[in-house]
Design a protein around this motif. Structure first.
Motif, PDB file in Angstrom:
ATOM      1  N   LEU A 150      10.819  13.737  45.724  1.00  0.00           N
ATOM      2  CA  LEU A 150      12.046  14.141  46.413  1.00  0.00           C
ATOM      3  C   LEU A 150      12.864  12.922  46.836  1.00  0.00           C
ATOM      4  CD1 LEU A 150      10.474  16.886  48.724  1.00  0.00           C
ATOM      5  CD2 LEU A 150      11.858  17.282  46.668  1.00  0.00           C
ATOM      6  N   ASP A 192      20.605  13.341  51.854  1.00  0.00           N
ATOM      7  CA  ASP A 192      19.904  14.625  51.825  1.00  0.00           C
ATOM      8  C   ASP A 192      19.143  14.894  53.121  1.00  0.00           C
ATOM      9  OD1 ASP A 192      20.823  15.493  49.382  1.00  0.00           O
ATOM     10  OD2 ASP A 192      19.146  14.687  48.232  1.00  0.00           O
ATOM     11  N   VAL A 195      18.268  18.827  53.047  1.00  0.00           N
ATOM     12  CA  VAL A 195      18.008  19.362  51.702  1.00  0.00           C
ATOM     13  C   VAL A 195      16.810  18.668  51.076  1.00  0.00           C
ATOM     14  CG1 VAL A 195      18.921  19.578  49.348  1.00  0.00           C
ATOM     15  CG2 VAL A 195      20.416  20.007  51.289  1.00  0.00           C
ATOM     16  N   ARG A 210      15.491  17.809  47.661  1.00  0.00           N
ATOM     17  CA  ARG A 210      16.050  17.733  46.311  1.00  0.00           C
ATOM     18  C   ARG A 210      15.220  16.781  45.445  1.00  0.00           C
ATOM     19  NH1 ARG A 210      21.328  18.715  45.732  1.00  0.00           N
ATOM     20  NH2 ARG A 210      21.743  17.884  47.833  1.00  0.00           N
ATOM     21  N   HIS A 211      14.980  17.145  44.193  1.00  0.00           N
ATOM     22  CA  HIS A 211      14.200  16.290  43.301  1.00  0.00           C
ATOM     23  C   HIS A 211      14.993  15.035  42.948  1.00  0.00           C
ATOM     24  CE1 HIS A 211      16.681  18.709  40.574  1.00  0.00           C
ATOM     25  NE2 HIS A 211      16.533  17.760  39.674  1.00  0.00           N
ATOM     26  N   ALA A 218      16.822  22.613  47.517  1.00  0.00           N
ATOM     27  CA  ALA A 218      18.053  22.652  46.717  1.00  0.00           C
ATOM     28  C   ALA A 218      17.894  23.658  45.575  1.00  0.00           C
ATOM     29  CB  ALA A 218      18.351  21.264  46.158  1.00  0.00           C
ATOM     30  N   GLU A 278      18.863  23.682  42.526  1.00  0.00           N
ATOM     31  CA  GLU A 278      18.488  23.092  41.235  1.00  0.00           C
ATOM     32  C   GLU A 278      17.016  22.648  41.224  1.00  0.00           C
ATOM     33  OE1 GLU A 278      20.879  19.800  43.453  1.00  0.00           O
ATOM     34  OE2 GLU A 278      20.761  21.993  43.368  1.00  0.00           O
ATOM     35  N   THR A 279      16.501  22.272  42.390  1.00  0.00           N
ATOM     36  CA  THR A 279      15.079  21.918  42.492  1.00  0.00           C
ATOM     37  C   THR A 279      14.226  23.177  42.389  1.00  0.00           C
ATOM     38  OG1 THR A 279      15.632  20.023  43.884  1.00  0.00           O
ATOM     39  CG2 THR A 279      13.348  20.772  43.935  1.00  0.00           C
TER      40      THR A 279
END
Length: 407
Positions: free
Chosen positions: A93, A115, A120, A122-123, A153, A155-156
Protein backbone atom coordinates in the motif's frame (compact mmCIF):
# COMPACT_ATOMS: atom_id res chain seq x y z
CA UNK A 1 25.54 3.08 2.22
CA UNK A 2 22.32 4.91 3.13
CA UNK A 3 19.89 3.71 5.80
CA UNK A 4 16.17 4.54 5.86
CA UNK A 5 13.31 3.83 8.23
CA UNK A 6 10.45 2.38 6.15
CA UNK A 7 6.91 1.06 6.24
CA UNK A 8 4.77 0.93 9.35
CA UNK A 9 7.09 3.01 11.55
CA UNK A 10 6.86 5.95 9.11
CA UNK A 11 3.11 5.48 8.59
CA UNK A 12 2.29 5.35 12.30
CA UNK A 13 4.48 8.34 13.16
CA UNK A 14 2.63 10.41 10.56
CA UNK A 15 -0.68 9.18 11.97
CA UNK A 16 0.40 10.15 15.49
CA UNK A 17 0.22 6.54 16.64
CA UNK A 18 2.82 4.80 18.83
CA UNK A 19 5.62 3.20 16.83
CA UNK A 20 6.47 -0.31 18.00
CA UNK A 21 8.33 -2.27 15.31
CA UNK A 22 10.86 -0.46 13.13
CA UNK A 23 11.97 -1.77 9.74
CA UNK A 24 15.09 -0.44 8.03
CA UNK A 25 16.21 -0.52 4.41
CA UNK A 26 19.85 -0.23 3.43
CA UNK A 27 20.59 1.27 -0.01
CA UNK A 28 23.95 0.96 -1.76
CA UNK A 29 25.39 -1.87 0.33
CA UNK A 30 26.47 -5.46 -0.25
CA UNK A 31 26.05 -8.51 1.96
CA UNK A 32 29.81 -8.48 2.59
CA UNK A 33 29.70 -4.87 3.83
CA UNK A 34 26.84 -5.70 6.21
CA UNK A 35 28.71 -8.69 7.62
CA UNK A 36 31.86 -6.60 8.01
CA UNK A 37 29.90 -4.15 10.17
CA UNK A 38 28.82 -6.98 12.48
CA UNK A 39 25.27 -7.49 11.16
CA UNK A 40 23.98 -11.06 11.47
CA UNK A 41 22.18 -12.59 8.47
CA UNK A 42 18.61 -13.93 8.82
CA UNK A 43 17.98 -17.04 6.72
CA UNK A 44 20.07 -18.35 3.86
CA UNK A 45 18.97 -16.43 0.76
CA UNK A 46 16.98 -13.47 2.06
CA UNK A 47 18.97 -10.19 2.25
CA UNK A 48 17.90 -9.34 5.82
CA UNK A 49 20.25 -8.77 8.74
CA UNK A 50 19.99 -8.18 12.48
CA UNK A 51 21.71 -5.11 13.93
CA UNK A 52 24.64 -6.18 16.18
CA UNK A 53 23.33 -4.10 19.14
CA UNK A 54 19.61 -3.33 18.75
CA UNK A 55 18.64 -6.64 17.10
CA UNK A 56 16.36 -4.74 14.69
CA UNK A 57 15.98 -5.96 11.11
CA UNK A 58 17.86 -4.25 8.30
CA UNK A 59 17.06 -5.35 4.74
CA UNK A 60 19.09 -4.62 1.64
CA UNK A 61 17.11 -2.69 -0.96
CA UNK A 62 15.71 -5.26 -3.36
CA UNK A 63 13.43 -5.87 -6.30
CA UNK A 64 11.27 -8.93 -6.79
CA UNK A 65 9.49 -10.73 -9.59
CA UNK A 66 6.79 -13.36 -9.66
CA UNK A 67 8.18 -16.87 -10.19
CA UNK A 68 5.47 -19.18 -8.88
CA UNK A 69 2.13 -19.40 -7.11
CA UNK A 70 1.22 -18.05 -3.70
CA UNK A 71 2.92 -15.90 -1.10
CA UNK A 72 6.33 -17.55 -1.52
CA UNK A 73 6.42 -17.57 -5.32
CA UNK A 74 8.91 -14.70 -5.76
CA UNK A 75 12.52 -14.28 -6.81
CA UNK A 76 14.39 -11.47 -5.05
CA UNK A 77 17.26 -9.41 -6.38
CA UNK A 78 19.35 -7.34 -3.97
CA UNK A 79 22.32 -5.26 -5.07
CA UNK A 80 23.90 -1.87 -4.34
CA UNK A 81 22.34 -0.59 -7.60
CA UNK A 82 18.75 -1.03 -6.40
CA UNK A 83 17.31 2.39 -5.54
CA UNK A 84 15.08 3.29 -2.63
CA UNK A 85 12.21 4.00 -5.06
CA UNK A 86 12.62 0.55 -6.64
CA UNK A 87 12.49 -1.05 -3.20
CA UNK A 88 9.39 0.91 -2.15
CA UNK A 89 7.41 0.13 -5.32
CA UNK A 90 7.28 -3.58 -4.45
CA UNK A 91 5.35 -2.84 -1.24
CA UNK A 92 1.61 -3.36 -0.85
CA UNK A 93 0.00 0.00 0.00
CA UNK A 94 1.10 3.58 -0.63
CA UNK A 95 0.85 4.33 3.10
CA UNK A 96 3.40 1.55 3.67
CA UNK A 97 5.69 2.71 0.84
CA UNK A 98 7.25 5.74 2.51
CA UNK A 99 10.74 6.10 3.94
CA UNK A 100 12.57 8.62 6.07
CA UNK A 101 16.22 9.27 6.83
CA UNK A 102 17.73 9.99 10.24
CA UNK A 103 16.63 13.64 9.92
CA UNK A 104 13.01 12.55 9.32
CA UNK A 105 13.19 13.77 5.71
CA UNK A 106 10.38 11.91 3.93
CA UNK A 107 10.79 9.98 0.67
CA UNK A 108 7.29 9.45 -0.69
CA UNK A 109 7.39 8.62 -4.42
CA UNK A 110 3.92 6.99 -4.48
CA UNK A 111 1.94 9.65 -2.56
CA UNK A 112 1.43 7.70 0.65
CA UNK A 113 1.16 10.86 2.76
CA UNK A 114 -1.60 12.13 0.49
CA UNK A 115 -3.48 8.85 0.92
CA UNK A 116 -2.94 8.99 4.68
CA UNK A 117 -4.62 12.39 4.75
CA UNK A 118 -7.43 11.19 2.44
CA UNK A 119 -7.85 8.04 4.62
CA UNK A 120 -7.45 5.71 1.62
CA UNK A 121 -5.84 2.27 1.44
CA UNK A 122 -4.46 2.15 -2.11
CA UNK A 123 -2.08 -0.30 -3.81
CA UNK A 124 1.31 0.99 -4.92
CA UNK A 125 1.53 -0.71 -8.32
CA UNK A 126 -0.16 -3.40 -10.45
CA UNK A 127 2.38 -5.87 -8.95
CA UNK A 128 0.07 -5.85 -5.92
CA UNK A 129 -1.96 -8.54 -7.71
CA UNK A 130 1.03 -10.93 -7.73
CA UNK A 131 0.80 -11.67 -3.99
CA UNK A 132 -2.46 -13.22 -2.73
CA UNK A 133 -1.54 -12.61 0.91
CA UNK A 134 -2.11 -8.91 0.25
CA UNK A 135 -5.87 -9.50 0.08
CA UNK A 136 -5.75 -10.50 3.76
CA UNK A 137 -3.29 -7.74 4.65
CA UNK A 138 -5.40 -4.97 3.13
CA UNK A 139 -8.52 -6.29 4.88
CA UNK A 140 -6.52 -6.33 8.13
CA UNK A 141 -5.38 -2.73 7.67
CA UNK A 142 -9.00 -1.78 6.94
CA UNK A 143 -9.96 -3.33 10.30
CA UNK A 144 -7.11 -1.53 12.08
CA UNK A 145 -7.80 1.94 10.68
CA UNK A 146 -11.59 1.86 10.21
CA UNK A 147 -11.96 3.96 13.35
CA UNK A 148 -9.91 6.71 11.67
CA UNK A 149 -12.20 6.64 8.63
CA UNK A 150 -9.97 4.64 6.26
CA UNK A 151 -11.57 2.81 3.32
CA UNK A 152 -10.16 0.65 0.52
CA UNK A 153 -9.73 2.45 -2.83
CA UNK A 154 -12.16 1.07 -5.47
CA UNK A 155 -9.32 0.19 -7.85
CA UNK A 156 -7.51 -1.71 -5.07
CA UNK A 157 -10.73 -3.57 -4.22
CA UNK A 158 -10.97 -4.51 -7.90
CA UNK A 159 -7.46 -6.00 -7.84
CA UNK A 160 -8.38 -7.90 -4.67
CA UNK A 161 -11.48 -9.20 -6.45
CA UNK A 162 -9.32 -10.34 -9.36
CA UNK A 163 -6.97 -12.16 -6.96
CA UNK A 164 -9.93 -13.82 -5.22
CA UNK A 165 -11.22 -15.15 -8.56
CA UNK A 166 -7.80 -16.24 -9.86
CA UNK A 167 -7.35 -19.29 -7.64
CA UNK A 168 -4.23 -17.74 -6.09
CA UNK A 169 -5.78 -17.59 -2.60
CA UNK A 170 -5.84 -21.39 -2.51
CA UNK A 171 -2.04 -21.35 -2.79
CA UNK A 172 -1.68 -19.61 0.59
CA UNK A 173 -0.38 -21.84 3.36
CA UNK A 174 -2.53 -22.38 6.44
CA UNK A 175 0.20 -20.84 8.62
CA UNK A 176 0.43 -17.58 6.64
CA UNK A 177 -3.36 -17.25 6.40
CA UNK A 178 -3.83 -17.90 10.13
CA UNK A 179 -1.19 -15.33 11.05
CA UNK A 180 -3.09 -12.63 9.14
CA UNK A 181 -6.51 -13.79 10.39
CA UNK A 182 -5.36 -13.87 14.02
CA UNK A 183 -3.84 -10.40 13.78
CA UNK A 184 -6.96 -9.06 12.05
CA UNK A 185 -9.29 -10.51 14.68
CA UNK A 186 -7.31 -8.69 17.37
CA UNK A 187 -7.70 -5.29 15.67
CA UNK A 188 -10.13 -2.67 17.00
CA UNK A 189 -12.79 -3.45 14.39
CA UNK A 190 -12.32 -7.07 13.30
CA UNK A 191 -15.77 -7.16 11.71
CA UNK A 192 -14.41 -4.80 9.01
CA UNK A 193 -11.85 -7.48 8.09
CA UNK A 194 -14.70 -9.91 7.32
CA UNK A 195 -16.69 -7.21 5.50
CA UNK A 196 -13.79 -6.35 3.20
CA UNK A 197 -13.03 -10.02 2.48
CA UNK A 198 -16.68 -10.50 1.58
CA UNK A 199 -16.77 -7.40 -0.60
CA UNK A 200 -13.86 -8.60 -2.73
CA UNK A 201 -15.08 -12.21 -2.96
CA UNK A 202 -12.28 -13.61 -0.78
CA UNK A 203 -14.55 -14.73 2.07
CA UNK A 204 -16.37 -17.31 -0.06
CA UNK A 205 -12.97 -18.72 -1.08
CA UNK A 206 -11.30 -18.72 2.34
CA UNK A 207 -14.30 -19.25 4.66
CA UNK A 208 -17.32 -20.30 2.58
CA UNK A 209 -18.99 -21.44 5.81
CA UNK A 210 -19.02 -17.84 7.13
CA UNK A 211 -19.92 -16.37 3.74
CA UNK A 212 -22.96 -18.67 3.60
CA UNK A 213 -24.48 -16.97 6.67
CA UNK A 214 -25.23 -13.74 4.82
CA UNK A 215 -28.81 -13.64 3.60
CA UNK A 216 -29.94 -16.34 6.05
CA UNK A 217 -32.78 -14.98 8.24
CA UNK A 218 -33.35 -15.62 11.95
CA UNK A 219 -36.48 -15.00 14.09
CA UNK A 220 -36.89 -11.24 14.48
CA UNK A 221 -38.05 -11.59 18.09
CA UNK A 222 -34.60 -12.79 19.14
CA UNK A 223 -32.61 -11.19 16.32
CA UNK A 224 -33.85 -7.70 15.35
CA UNK A 225 -31.02 -7.56 12.77
CA UNK A 226 -32.55 -10.73 11.17
CA UNK A 227 -29.58 -11.59 8.89
CA UNK A 228 -27.27 -14.25 10.41
CA UNK A 229 -24.18 -12.83 8.71
CA UNK A 230 -24.90 -9.35 10.05
CA UNK A 231 -25.40 -10.87 13.51
CA UNK A 232 -22.01 -12.64 13.30
CA UNK A 233 -20.30 -9.34 12.45
CA UNK A 234 -22.05 -7.65 15.40
CA UNK A 235 -20.94 -10.40 17.79
CA UNK A 236 -17.35 -9.96 16.59
CA UNK A 237 -17.66 -6.20 17.04
CA UNK A 238 -18.87 -6.69 20.63
CA UNK A 239 -15.97 -9.06 21.33
CA UNK A 240 -13.53 -6.34 20.25
CA UNK A 241 -15.33 -3.61 22.22
CA UNK A 242 -15.08 -5.80 25.33
CA UNK A 243 -11.37 -6.55 24.70
CA UNK A 244 -11.89 -10.31 24.45
CA UNK A 245 -8.90 -12.59 23.72
CA UNK A 246 -8.32 -14.30 20.38
CA UNK A 247 -9.92 -17.57 21.52
CA UNK A 248 -13.22 -15.81 22.23
CA UNK A 249 -13.13 -13.77 19.01
CA UNK A 250 -12.51 -16.89 16.93
CA UNK A 251 -15.40 -18.68 18.66
CA UNK A 252 -17.66 -15.66 18.07
CA UNK A 253 -16.88 -15.75 14.35
CA UNK A 254 -17.75 -19.44 14.03
CA UNK A 255 -20.51 -19.95 16.62
CA UNK A 256 -23.49 -19.92 14.23
CA UNK A 257 -22.09 -21.78 11.20
CA UNK A 258 -24.80 -24.43 11.50
CA UNK A 259 -27.43 -21.87 10.47
CA UNK A 260 -25.91 -21.83 6.99
CA UNK A 261 -27.06 -25.47 6.60
CA UNK A 262 -30.74 -24.89 7.48
CA UNK A 263 -33.05 -25.72 4.52
CA UNK A 264 -34.86 -22.60 3.26
CA UNK A 265 -38.27 -24.11 3.97
CA UNK A 266 -37.37 -24.15 7.69
CA UNK A 267 -36.32 -20.45 7.82
CA UNK A 268 -36.22 -18.41 10.00
CA UNK A 269 -35.94 -21.21 12.61
CA UNK A 270 -32.71 -23.16 12.91
CA UNK A 271 -33.44 -26.41 14.69
CA UNK A 272 -30.34 -28.15 16.11
CA UNK A 273 -28.03 -25.66 14.38
CA UNK A 274 -25.60 -26.05 17.28
CA UNK A 275 -24.94 -29.71 16.53
CA UNK A 276 -25.09 -29.32 12.73
CA UNK A 277 -22.47 -26.59 12.84
CA UNK A 278 -19.79 -28.70 14.55
CA UNK A 279 -18.53 -30.34 11.36
CA UNK A 280 -18.23 -26.89 9.73
CA UNK A 281 -16.38 -25.42 12.71
CA UNK A 282 -14.05 -28.40 12.66
CA UNK A 283 -13.41 -27.91 8.92
CA UNK A 284 -12.51 -24.21 9.34
CA UNK A 285 -10.31 -25.01 12.36
CA UNK A 286 -8.38 -27.59 10.36
CA UNK A 287 -8.15 -25.49 7.18
CA UNK A 288 -6.25 -22.75 9.00
CA UNK A 289 -4.54 -24.99 11.57
CA UNK A 290 -5.86 -22.75 14.33
CA UNK A 291 -4.14 -23.16 17.72
CA UNK A 292 -5.59 -25.90 19.90
CA UNK A 293 -7.18 -23.52 22.45
CA UNK A 294 -8.96 -21.63 19.64
CA UNK A 295 -10.17 -24.88 18.07
CA UNK A 296 -11.49 -26.29 21.34
CA UNK A 297 -13.33 -23.17 22.44
CA UNK A 298 -14.92 -22.65 19.00
CA UNK A 299 -16.32 -26.19 19.05
CA UNK A 300 -17.60 -25.90 22.62
CA UNK A 301 -19.21 -22.49 22.03
CA UNK A 302 -20.77 -23.77 18.81
CA UNK A 303 -22.31 -26.72 20.62
CA UNK A 304 -23.36 -25.11 23.90
CA UNK A 305 -23.98 -21.36 23.36
CA UNK A 306 -27.76 -21.80 23.53
CA UNK A 307 -27.26 -23.63 26.85
CA UNK A 308 -25.52 -20.47 28.02
CA UNK A 309 -28.47 -18.30 27.03
CA UNK A 310 -30.93 -20.67 28.78
CA UNK A 311 -28.70 -21.12 31.85
CA UNK A 312 -31.35 -19.98 34.34
CA UNK A 313 -33.81 -22.58 33.01
CA UNK A 314 -31.42 -25.54 32.89
CA UNK A 315 -32.05 -28.52 35.17
CA UNK A 316 -29.26 -29.17 37.71
CA UNK A 317 -28.36 -32.39 35.84
CA UNK A 318 -27.99 -30.47 32.56
CA UNK A 319 -25.91 -27.82 34.31
CA UNK A 320 -23.69 -30.57 35.65
CA UNK A 321 -23.21 -32.04 32.15
CA UNK A 322 -22.37 -28.57 30.83
CA UNK A 323 -19.72 -28.02 33.51
CA UNK A 324 -18.30 -31.48 32.87
CA UNK A 325 -18.07 -30.79 29.12
CA UNK A 326 -15.85 -27.80 29.85
CA UNK A 327 -13.78 -29.64 32.47
CA UNK A 328 -14.31 -26.66 34.79
CA UNK A 329 -12.61 -28.47 37.64
CA UNK A 330 -9.25 -28.46 35.89
CA UNK A 331 -9.74 -25.73 33.26
CA UNK A 332 -11.78 -22.89 34.81
CA UNK A 333 -10.46 -20.29 32.36
CA UNK A 334 -12.00 -22.07 29.36
CA UNK A 335 -15.46 -21.86 30.99
CA UNK A 336 -14.91 -18.13 31.62
CA UNK A 337 -14.16 -17.69 27.91
CA UNK A 338 -17.31 -19.64 27.03
CA UNK A 339 -19.39 -17.31 29.23
CA UNK A 340 -17.75 -14.31 27.53
CA UNK A 341 -18.57 -15.66 24.06
CA UNK A 342 -22.19 -16.26 25.08
CA UNK A 343 -22.47 -12.70 26.38
CA UNK A 344 -21.02 -11.29 23.15
CA UNK A 345 -23.56 -13.40 21.22
CA UNK A 346 -26.40 -11.97 23.33
CA UNK A 347 -25.16 -8.39 22.84
CA UNK A 348 -24.47 -8.75 19.12
CA UNK A 349 -28.07 -7.96 18.21
CA UNK A 350 -29.46 -4.71 16.84
CA UNK A 351 -30.60 -2.45 19.67
CA UNK A 352 -29.63 -4.97 22.37
CA UNK A 353 -25.93 -4.15 22.66
CA UNK A 354 -26.32 -2.77 26.21
CA UNK A 355 -28.55 -5.56 27.54
CA UNK A 356 -27.62 -7.17 30.84
CA UNK A 357 -26.61 -10.82 30.82
CA UNK A 358 -27.49 -12.34 34.22
CA UNK A 359 -26.67 -15.80 32.85
CA UNK A 360 -22.95 -14.95 33.20
CA UNK A 361 -22.98 -14.63 36.99
CA UNK A 362 -25.41 -17.53 37.30
CA UNK A 363 -23.05 -19.84 35.39
CA UNK A 364 -20.06 -18.66 37.41
CA UNK A 365 -21.98 -19.36 40.60
CA UNK A 366 -22.89 -22.84 39.39
CA UNK A 367 -19.26 -23.60 38.63
CA UNK A 368 -18.24 -22.36 42.11
CA UNK A 369 -20.93 -24.49 43.76
CA UNK A 370 -19.84 -27.62 41.91
CA UNK A 371 -16.15 -26.96 42.62
CA UNK A 372 -16.84 -26.49 46.32
CA UNK A 373 -17.57 -30.20 46.79
CA UNK A 374 -14.72 -31.60 48.89
CA UNK A 375 -13.24 -34.95 47.92
CA UNK A 376 -11.52 -35.73 51.23
CA UNK A 377 -14.71 -36.61 53.18
CA UNK A 378 -15.65 -39.08 50.44
CA UNK A 379 -12.21 -40.70 50.61
CA UNK A 380 -12.61 -40.97 54.37
CA UNK A 381 -15.91 -42.79 53.82
CA UNK A 382 -14.01 -45.39 51.84
CA UNK A 383 -14.96 -44.44 48.31
CA UNK A 384 -12.30 -45.19 45.69
CA UNK A 385 -11.93 -45.82 41.94
CA UNK A 386 -15.13 -45.59 39.86
CA UNK A 387 -17.23 -45.49 43.05
CA UNK A 388 -15.41 -42.33 44.13
CA UNK A 389 -16.15 -40.74 40.76
CA UNK A 390 -19.85 -41.53 41.07
CA UNK A 391 -19.96 -40.23 44.66
CA UNK A 392 -18.33 -36.95 43.59
CA UNK A 393 -20.92 -36.60 40.80
CA UNK A 394 -23.79 -37.18 43.25
CA UNK A 395 -22.44 -34.58 45.67
CA UNK A 396 -21.90 -32.04 42.89
CA UNK A 397 -25.46 -32.59 41.68
CA UNK A 398 -26.72 -31.98 45.22
CA UNK A 399 -24.68 -28.78 45.37
CA UNK A 400 -26.13 -27.61 42.04
CA UNK A 401 -29.69 -28.37 43.18
CA UNK A 402 -29.12 -26.32 46.33
CA UNK A 403 -27.57 -23.52 44.25
CA UNK A 404 -30.53 -23.43 41.86
CA UNK A 405 -33.02 -23.26 44.73
CA UNK A 406 -31.17 -20.34 46.32
CA UNK A 407 -30.58 -18.39 43.06
Amino acid sequence: MQIYKVGGAVRDRLLGKPVTDIDWVVVGATTEEMLAKGFRPVGADFPVFLHPKSGEEYALARTERKSGRGYGGFTFHASPEVTLEEDLIRRDLTINAMAEDDQQNLTDPYHGQQDLEARVLRHVSPAFAEDPLRVLRVARFAARYAGLGFTVAPETLELMRHLSESGELEALTAERSWKEIARALMEDQPQVFIEVLRECGALKVLMPEVDALFGVPQPEAHHPEIDTGVHTLSVLEQAALHKQPLTVRWACLLHDLGKGLTPKDEWPRHIAHEHKGLKLIKAVNERFKAPKDCQELALLVGEYHTHGHRALELKPSTLQELLQSFDVYRRPQRFEEFIAACEMDARGRKGLEQRSYPQADYLRGAATAARSVAVQPLLEKGFKGPDLGEAIKRERLKALKAYKEQA
